[in-house]
Design a protein around this motif. Structure first.
Motif, PDB file in Angstrom:
ATOM      1  N   VAL A 100      -3.600  -9.048  -1.491  1.00  0.00           N
ATOM      2  CA  VAL A 100      -4.507  -7.915  -1.725  1.00  0.00           C
ATOM      3  C   VAL A 100      -3.859  -6.600  -1.316  1.00  0.00           C
ATOM      4  O   VAL A 100      -3.908  -5.606  -2.063  1.00  0.00           O
ATOM      5  N   MET A 101      -3.232  -6.572  -0.148  1.00  0.00           N
ATOM      6  CA  MET A 101      -2.584  -5.331   0.286  1.00  0.00           C
ATOM      7  C   MET A 101      -1.451  -4.942  -0.662  1.00  0.00           C
ATOM      8  O   MET A 101      -1.226  -3.760  -0.918  1.00  0.00           O
ATOM      9  N   GLY A 102      -0.763  -5.939  -1.189  1.00  0.00           N
ATOM     10  CA  GLY A 102       0.283  -5.653  -2.163  1.00  0.00           C
ATOM     11  C   GLY A 102      -0.278  -4.961  -3.395  1.00  0.00           C
ATOM     12  O   GLY A 102       0.287  -3.971  -3.890  1.00  0.00           O
ATOM     13  N   ARG A 103      -1.389  -5.475  -3.888  1.00  0.00           N
ATOM     14  CA  ARG A 103      -2.009  -4.862  -5.082  1.00  0.00           C
ATOM     15  C   ARG A 103      -2.544  -3.469  -4.786  1.00  0.00           C
ATOM     16  O   ARG A 103      -2.391  -2.539  -5.593  1.00  0.00           O
ATOM     17  N   LEU A 104      -3.178  -3.305  -3.630  1.00  0.00           N
ATOM     18  CA  LEU A 104      -3.783  -2.011  -3.314  1.00  0.00           C
ATOM     19  C   LEU A 104      -2.731  -0.940  -3.034  1.00  0.00           C
ATOM     20  O   LEU A 104      -2.867   0.199  -3.496  1.00  0.00           O
ATOM     21  N   LEU A 105      -1.706  -1.293  -2.293  1.00  0.00           N
ATOM     22  CA  LEU A 105      -0.686  -0.293  -1.958  1.00  0.00           C
ATOM     23  C   LEU A 105       0.229   0.027  -3.129  1.00  0.00           C
ATOM     24  O   LEU A 105       0.889   1.068  -3.142  1.00  0.00           O
ATOM     25  N   LYS A 106       0.270  -0.862  -4.116  1.00  0.00           N
ATOM     26  CA  LYS A 106       1.095  -0.632  -5.305  1.00  0.00           C
ATOM     27  C   LYS A 106       0.666   0.639  -6.031  1.00  0.00           C
ATOM     28  O   LYS A 106       1.453   1.243  -6.778  1.00  0.00           O
ATOM     29  N   GLU A 107      -0.567   1.063  -5.810  1.00  0.00           N
ATOM     30  CA  GLU A 107      -1.092   2.259  -6.481  1.00  0.00           C
ATOM     31  C   GLU A 107      -0.582   3.558  -5.863  1.00  0.00           C
ATOM     32  O   GLU A 107      -0.855   4.639  -6.385  1.00  0.00           O
ATOM     33  N   TYR A 108       0.150   3.463  -4.757  1.00  0.00           N
ATOM     34  CA  TYR A 108       0.632   4.655  -4.049  1.00  0.00           C
ATOM     35  C   TYR A 108       2.162   4.682  -4.063  1.00  0.00           C
ATOM     36  O   TYR A 108       2.808   3.625  -4.109  1.00  0.00           O
ATOM     37  N   PRO A 109       2.745   5.874  -4.006  1.00  0.00           N
ATOM     38  CA  PRO A 109       4.208   5.962  -3.959  1.00  0.00           C
ATOM     39  C   PRO A 109       4.756   5.173  -2.763  1.00  0.00           C
ATOM     40  O   PRO A 109       4.195   5.248  -1.670  1.00  0.00           O
ATOM     41  N   PHE A 123      10.073 -15.537   3.477  1.00  0.00           N
ATOM     42  CA  PHE A 123      10.384 -14.109   3.360  1.00  0.00           C
ATOM     43  C   PHE A 123      10.422 -13.676   1.891  1.00  0.00           C
ATOM     44  O   PHE A 123       9.858 -12.630   1.524  1.00  0.00           O
ATOM     45  N   GLU A 124      11.072 -14.476   1.032  1.00  0.00           N
ATOM     46  CA  GLU A 124      11.155 -14.128  -0.382  1.00  0.00           C
ATOM     47  C   GLU A 124       9.765 -14.111  -1.019  1.00  0.00           C
ATOM     48  O   GLU A 124       9.449 -13.244  -1.837  1.00  0.00           O
ATOM     49  N   GLU A 125       8.920 -15.061  -0.630  1.00  0.00           N
ATOM     50  CA  GLU A 125       7.562 -15.111  -1.156  1.00  0.00           C
ATOM     51  C   GLU A 125       6.743 -13.911  -0.687  1.00  0.00           C
ATOM     52  O   GLU A 125       5.920 -13.362  -1.443  1.00  0.00           O
ATOM     53  N   GLN A 126       6.962 -13.478   0.553  1.00  0.00           N
ATOM     54  CA  GLN A 126       6.235 -12.320   1.067  1.00  0.00           C
ATOM     55  C   GLN A 126       6.567 -11.058   0.290  1.00  0.00           C
ATOM     56  O   GLN A 126       5.689 -10.238   0.014  1.00  0.00           O
ATOM     57  N   LEU A 127       7.825 -10.878  -0.059  1.00  0.00           N
ATOM     58  CA  LEU A 127       8.205  -9.710  -0.863  1.00  0.00           C
ATOM     59  C   LEU A 127       7.462  -9.723  -2.195  1.00  0.00           C
ATOM     60  O   LEU A 127       6.977  -8.685  -2.661  1.00  0.00           O
ATOM     61  N   LYS A 128       7.359 -10.908  -2.804  1.00  0.00           N
ATOM     62  CA  LYS A 128       6.648 -11.018  -4.086  1.00  0.00           C
ATOM     63  C   LYS A 128       5.156 -10.756  -3.903  1.00  0.00           C
ATOM     64  O   LYS A 128       4.538 -10.038  -4.701  1.00  0.00           O
ATOM     65  N   LYS A 129       4.568 -11.357  -2.866  1.00  0.00           N
ATOM     66  CA  LYS A 129       3.131 -11.182  -2.641  1.00  0.00           C
ATOM     67  C   LYS A 129       2.791  -9.721  -2.400  1.00  0.00           C
ATOM     68  O   LYS A 129       1.764  -9.223  -2.879  1.00  0.00           O
ATOM     69  N   CYS A 130       3.617  -9.036  -1.640  1.00  0.00           N
ATOM     70  CA  CYS A 130       3.350  -7.628  -1.297  1.00  0.00           C
ATOM     71  C   CYS A 130       3.867  -6.656  -2.356  1.00  0.00           C
ATOM     72  O   CYS A 130       3.650  -5.440  -2.241  1.00  0.00           O
ATOM     73  N   GLN A 131       4.578  -7.163  -3.361  1.00  0.00           N
ATOM     74  CA  GLN A 131       5.088  -6.359  -4.480  1.00  0.00           C
ATOM     75  C   GLN A 131       5.980  -5.212  -4.013  1.00  0.00           C
ATOM     76  O   GLN A 131       5.853  -4.073  -4.463  1.00  0.00           O
ATOM     77  N   VAL A 132       6.872  -5.531  -3.086  1.00  0.00           N
ATOM     78  CA  VAL A 132       7.809  -4.537  -2.568  1.00  0.00           C
ATOM     79  C   VAL A 132       9.226  -5.113  -2.572  1.00  0.00           C
ATOM     80  O   VAL A 132       9.419  -6.329  -2.672  1.00  0.00           O
ATOM     81  N   ASP A 133      10.197  -4.215  -2.451  1.00  0.00           N
ATOM     82  CA  ASP A 133      11.598  -4.634  -2.378  1.00  0.00           C
ATOM     83  C   ASP A 133      12.080  -4.744  -0.935  1.00  0.00           C
ATOM     84  O   ASP A 133      13.141  -5.314  -0.681  1.00  0.00           O
ATOM     85  N   TYR A 134      11.303  -4.162  -0.029  1.00  0.00           N
ATOM     86  CA  TYR A 134      11.681  -4.211   1.384  1.00  0.00           C
ATOM     87  C   TYR A 134      10.438  -4.037   2.237  1.00  0.00           C
ATOM     88  O   TYR A 134       9.407  -3.539   1.770  1.00  0.00           O
ATOM     89  N   GLU A 182     -11.461   0.938  -1.400  1.00  0.00           N
ATOM     90  CA  GLU A 182     -12.073   2.173  -0.887  1.00  0.00           C
ATOM     91  C   GLU A 182     -11.540   2.518   0.497  1.00  0.00           C
ATOM     92  O   GLU A 182     -11.289   3.689   0.803  1.00  0.00           O
ATOM     93  N   MET A 183     -11.379   1.494   1.328  1.00  0.00           N
ATOM     94  CA  MET A 183     -10.896   1.724   2.686  1.00  0.00           C
ATOM     95  C   MET A 183      -9.458   2.234   2.683  1.00  0.00           C
ATOM     96  O   MET A 183      -9.126   3.172   3.416  1.00  0.00           O
ATOM     97  N   VAL A 184      -8.611   1.638   1.864  1.00  0.00           N
ATOM     98  CA  VAL A 184      -7.221   2.093   1.792  1.00  0.00           C
ATOM     99  C   VAL A 184      -7.161   3.530   1.282  1.00  0.00           C
ATOM    100  O   VAL A 184      -6.398   4.357   1.801  1.00  0.00           O
ATOM    101  N   ALA A 185      -7.993   3.849   0.303  1.00  0.00           N
ATOM    102  CA  ALA A 185      -8.023   5.219  -0.230  1.00  0.00           C
ATOM    103  C   ALA A 185      -8.417   6.212   0.856  1.00  0.00           C
ATOM    104  O   ALA A 185      -7.805   7.283   0.998  1.00  0.00           O
ATOM    105  N   LEU A 186      -9.444   5.869   1.631  1.00  0.00           N
ATOM    106  CA  LEU A 186      -9.882   6.753   2.717  1.00  0.00           C
ATOM    107  C   LEU A 186      -8.825   6.835   3.807  1.00  0.00           C
ATOM    108  O   LEU A 186      -8.583   7.927   4.355  1.00  0.00           O
ATOM    109  N   ALA A 187      -8.193   5.715   4.124  1.00  0.00           N
ATOM    110  CA  ALA A 187      -7.134   5.721   5.143  1.00  0.00           C
ATOM    111  C   ALA A 187      -5.987   6.633   4.710  1.00  0.00           C
ATOM    112  O   ALA A 187      -5.488   7.444   5.503  1.00  0.00           O
ATOM    113  N   MET A 188      -5.571   6.496   3.474  1.00  0.00           N
ATOM    114  CA  MET A 188      -4.491   7.348   2.959  1.00  0.00           C
ATOM    115  C   MET A 188      -4.892   8.820   3.028  1.00  0.00           C
ATOM    116  O   MET A 188      -4.117   9.673   3.473  1.00  0.00           O
ATOM    117  N   LYS A 189      -6.107   9.110   2.596  1.00  0.00           N
ATOM    118  CA  LYS A 189      -6.597  10.499   2.625  1.00  0.00           C
ATOM    119  C   LYS A 189      -6.652  11.019   4.060  1.00  0.00           C
ATOM    120  O   LYS A 189      -6.392  12.206   4.318  1.00  0.00           O
TER     121      LYS A 189
END
Length: 379
Positions: free
Chosen positions: A65-74, A99-110, A38-45
């Motif tokens: 958690v941030m990786g999962r939540l931000l994955k829902e946004y472009p 570093f490699e583990e952080q990319l996986k945890k956050c579900q990003v390429d960079y 909910e907080m991320v949604a409000l922050a984005m809005k």
């Protein structure tokens, strides 16, 4: 939302820090993911596009958690920052693995922003040890596009920051420091801002409310003085207005734990309202009144050090004592003391009182160092 230009990018002046997300049953390692969503949604809005996490936040759960939540946004709709956990010396030879583990945890390429985490007295020698190859590896990731901007955060002294900058400053694009009106003079944050200005490095702010101390733990008389300055604004807003007055500040990170805190901060950052010179002076006077009753009036004249048979750096120990006492504990003083050999810590004082005989301020140094030792032992 106020936006700041950084190398052609528009960064929200308010960033969402993911160190104090809502948790379940007071368990820091168990994030209330539904509430955080909910907080991320409000922050984005509300226009927040900068999100800051780290390897160790919430016992390692924050990045997940941030990786999962931000994955829902472009991916192009937000900037994500995390850090190499050099606050733990056991990590120094694991930069690639982490570093490699952080990319996986956050579900990003960079990562948009990546930091050397918590440059301080305890780890500066290790950070500068080229055998670990930390900077070399991170610069290679930047060249490969997996880090867009490289910087560092610092809880250490100006002297420690200078050492780091002399080694790596030419490659640093931003620096995150603890900055608020209490620490402007108390932790000499002013000198840190000036140092970064000399290097042409913009400032990212952490602890704008000093872990909530400047929101709900201000003595009544000082709170009334702050309220009188701008009756239309709440006390936390004034702390953010202080930061809006400093030209070097680009992003201010707030570790918000609830929707209500986020809503208040979004309202504050809807418009920039820096302090007048009179308000600035008044706020710093309030800060001095908060600190003064809880701190030792050492002027660092250093008369004491020439009379100490143990060779203790008494002014520095008293400064750390002040930090520990005013903060009500915290990690900064214990962390700094980790760099001290046992024979130079407060417990090494033999209470001979030779220092006290020459102290112009008549400080009971031996008693204070004994108290410091007890406070540290108590955790």
């Amino acid at each position: 939302m106020i936006y700041k230009n950084f190398k052609g990018q528009k960064l929200s002046a308010l960033g969402m820090g993911a160190m104090r997300l809502p948790v379940v049953d007071g368990n820091d390692g168990k994030i209330d993911e539904a509430a955080a969503k909910e907080m991320v949604a409000l922050a984005m809005k509300g226009g927040v596009n900068y999100y800051d996490t780290a390897w160790g936040y919430h016992s390692g759960q924050s990045e997940l958690v941030m990786g999962r939540l931000l994955k829902e946004y472009p991916r192009e709709s937000f900037y994500l920052a995390t850090k190499f956990p050099g606050y733990d010396l056991g990590n120094m030879d694991k930069v690639e693995e982490i570093f490699e583990e952080q990319l996986k945890k956050c579900q990003v390429d960079y990562f948009d922003f990546y930091l050397f985490h918590n440059v301080c007295e305890m780890n500066i020698d290790a950070y500068l040890d080229e055998s670990y190859g930390i900077c070399r590896y991170l610069m290679a990731q930047k060249k490969a596009g997996r880090i867009r901007h490289l910087g560092f955060s610092a809880h250490g002294s100006c002297a420690v920051m200078k050492r780091f900058l002399e080694a790596y400053g030419k490659d640093m694009e931003f620096c995150q420091i603890q900055l608020n009106y209490l620490d402007w003079t108390f932790q000499d944050a002013k000198a840190k801002v000036e140092l970064l200005r000399e290097w042409g490095i913009p400032v990212w702010v952490m602890e704008p409310l000093r872990g909530g101390q400047l929101a709900s733990k201000i003595p009544a008389e000082e709170a009334a003085a702050l309220t009188a300055l701008r009756p239309q604004e709440k006390i936390p807003a004034l702390a953010f207005r202080f930061l809006q007055t400093i030209p070097e500040v680009v992003v201010t990170l707030s570790g918000m734990s609830s929707l209500s805190q986020l809503e208040e901060n979004l309202a504050t950052y809807a418009q920039e309202k820096p302090l007048t010179s009179a308000e600035w002076s008044a706020v710093l006077e309030v800060a001095d009144r908060i600190v003064r009753p809880n701190s030792v009036p050492c002027t660092a004249c250093r008369y004491c050090t020439s009379h100490c048979p143990q060779g203790l750096d008494i002014p520095e120990l008293l400064a750390l004592y002040n930090e520990h006492r005013v903060t009500g504990g915290g990690f900064i003083a214990p962390m700094a003391l980790m760099a001290y050999p046992e024979e130079k810590k407060p417990s090494a004082c033999i209470a001979c009182r030779s220092c006290e005989a020459v102290c112009p301020q008549q400080i009971k140094i031996s008693e204070i160092l004994a108290d410091f030792g007890k406070r540290l032992a108590a955790g």
